[in-house]
Design an enzyme around this catalytic site. Structure first.
Site, PDB file in Angstrom:
ATOM      1  N   ASN A  26       0.843  -1.192   0.000  1.00 15.49           N
ATOM      2  CA  ASN A  26       0.000   0.000   0.000  1.00 15.49           C
ATOM      3  C   ASN A  26       0.873   1.235   0.000  1.00 15.49           C
ATOM      4  O   ASN A  26       1.845   1.309   0.753  1.00 15.49           O
ATOM      5  CB  ASN A  26      -0.914   0.015   1.229  1.00 15.49           C
ATOM      6  N   THR A  49      -4.915  -0.060  -2.805  1.00 17.36           N
ATOM      7  CA  THR A  49      -5.353   1.274  -2.411  1.00 17.36           C
ATOM      8  C   THR A  49      -6.600   1.174  -1.538  1.00 17.36           C
ATOM      9  O   THR A  49      -7.426   0.273  -1.726  1.00 17.36           O
ATOM     10  CB  THR A  49      -5.700   2.160  -3.630  1.00 17.36           C
ATOM     11  N   GLU A  50      -6.714   2.110  -0.580  1.00 17.45           N
ATOM     12  CA  GLU A  50      -7.868   2.083   0.327  1.00 17.45           C
ATOM     13  C   GLU A  50      -9.187   2.332  -0.388  1.00 17.45           C
ATOM     14  O   GLU A  50     -10.249   1.983   0.126  1.00 17.45           O
ATOM     15  CB  GLU A  50      -7.724   3.129   1.435  1.00 17.45           C
ATOM     16  N   ASN A  51      -9.127   2.985  -1.557  1.00 13.56           N
ATOM     17  CA  ASN A  51     -10.380   3.258  -2.263  1.00 13.56           C
ATOM     18  C   ASN A  51     -10.815   2.104  -3.153  1.00 13.56           C
ATOM     19  O   ASN A  51     -11.814   2.209  -3.852  1.00 13.56           O
ATOM     20  CB  ASN A  51     -10.281   4.550  -3.080  1.00 13.56           C
ATOM     21  N   GLY A  52     -10.077   0.980  -3.125  1.00 11.26           N
ATOM     22  CA  GLY A  52     -10.610  -0.216  -3.744  1.00 11.26           C
ATOM     23  C   GLY A  52      -9.968  -0.739  -5.003  1.00 11.26           C
ATOM     24  O   GLY A  52     -10.668  -1.180  -5.919  1.00 11.26           O
TER      25      GLY A  52
END
Length: 220
Positions: A26, A49-52
Site C-alpha cells: 500500500n 489502495t484504500e479506495n478499492g
C-alpha cells in the site's frame, strides 16, 4: 521548506528498493505515491489502495488519464493486467486482516522508538485520519517517507512525538532526503546517508538518539 521534485523522486526511488517479488503493498499520499513509478517491471507485486484497487500501476502518460481511475489521494493511476476493484469495506478488510506486506506512509513526526504521528496537527483542519491508523498497525512492514526537518528547520525525527500518535512503535524504516534509518527494539539506527549529505549533517539535524551503523553506505 518543501522538497524539490528531484529530491522527492529520489526518496521514492530508494523506497522502491524495499519492495520484493510477490509482495502486496500500500502506498500512502504524498511522496509514497511516487514509489509506483520506480518498482521494477520484473517484479510480480500487487499495489493496494484504500479506495478499492488491487493491482494498481504507475502514473499514466499526460493526456491518457482516466477520470474513473485514481489512488486514495485522488491522483490518476493505471492498472495492471489482473487488477480487481472492490468497495472500501473490502479494501480495509484486506488491511485489517494483516494481508499487506508493506505500507509506505508519510509522517509529521517519528520518534526514536518508531512512534508515528501522521494524521493531524492540532488546531488545523483535517479531512480525517483515512487509513493511516489501520495501515500503521496492521502492515507487516511500515516505511516512512518524509522531510528530515519541517519548514522551520526543526527535526521531524525526535526523541518523543509532540503530535497526536497514529501508532506506537509502528515504523520499521524511515527514509528522508538526508538518510535511511532502521527502527528496531526501540532504537534508531542510521544505515545510509543520501548524497551529498554526511553522517555529521544527519546527526546535527536529527532530534533523537541515533546509533550509527558500522558500515554506513551512501545512496546516490
Amino acid at each position: 521548506m518543501g522538497l524539490g521534485a528531484e529530491t522527492r523522486h529520489r526518496i521514492a526511488r530508494r523506497a522502491a528498493l524495499e519492495i520484493t517479488d510477490g509482495m502486496v503493498v500500500n502506498l500512502g499520499i504524498g511522496i509514497p505515491t511516487l514509489v509506483a513509478d520506480y518498482i521494477s517491471s520484473d517484479l510480480h507485486i500487487m499495489l493496494h489502495t484504500e479506495n478499492g484497487i488491487l493491482g494498481m500501476g504507475g502514473s499514466p502518460r499526460e493526456g491518457e488519464e482516466d477520470g474513473n481511475l485514481s489512488n486514495a489521494g485522488g491522483y490518476p493511476v493505471t492498472i495492471k493486467a489482473g487488477a480487481s476493484y472492490f468497495d472500501s469495506a473490502t479494501a480495509f478488510g484486506i488491511i485489517r486482516k494483516g494481508l499487506l506486506d508493506v505500507t509506505i506512509l508519510g509522517a509529521l513526526e517519528v520518534s526514536e522508538k518508531g512512534d508515528i504521528a501522521n494524521w493531524i496537527v492540532p488546531g488545523k483542519r483535517v479531512p480525517g485520519m483515512g487509513g493511516a491508523i489501520d495501515l500503521a498497525q496492521k502492515a507487516k512492514k511500515v516505511i516512512i517517507l518524509m522531510n528530515h526537518t519541517d519548514k522551520y528547520g526543526n527535526p521531524k525525527i525526535v526523541k518523543e512525538c509532540s503530535l497526536p500518535l497514529t501508532v506506537k512503535e509502528g515504523a520499521h524504516m524511515i527514509i528522508t532526503e538526508k538518510a535511511v534509518f532502521h527502527c528496531a527494539d526501540g532504537k534508531l539506527v542510521l544505515k545510509e546517508v543520501m548524497n551529498p549529505y554526511t553522517v555529521e549533517d544527519v546527526l546535527s539535524s536529527t532530534g533523537a538518539n541515533v546509533i550509527v551503523d558500522e558500515k554506513v553506505s551512501v545512496f546516490l
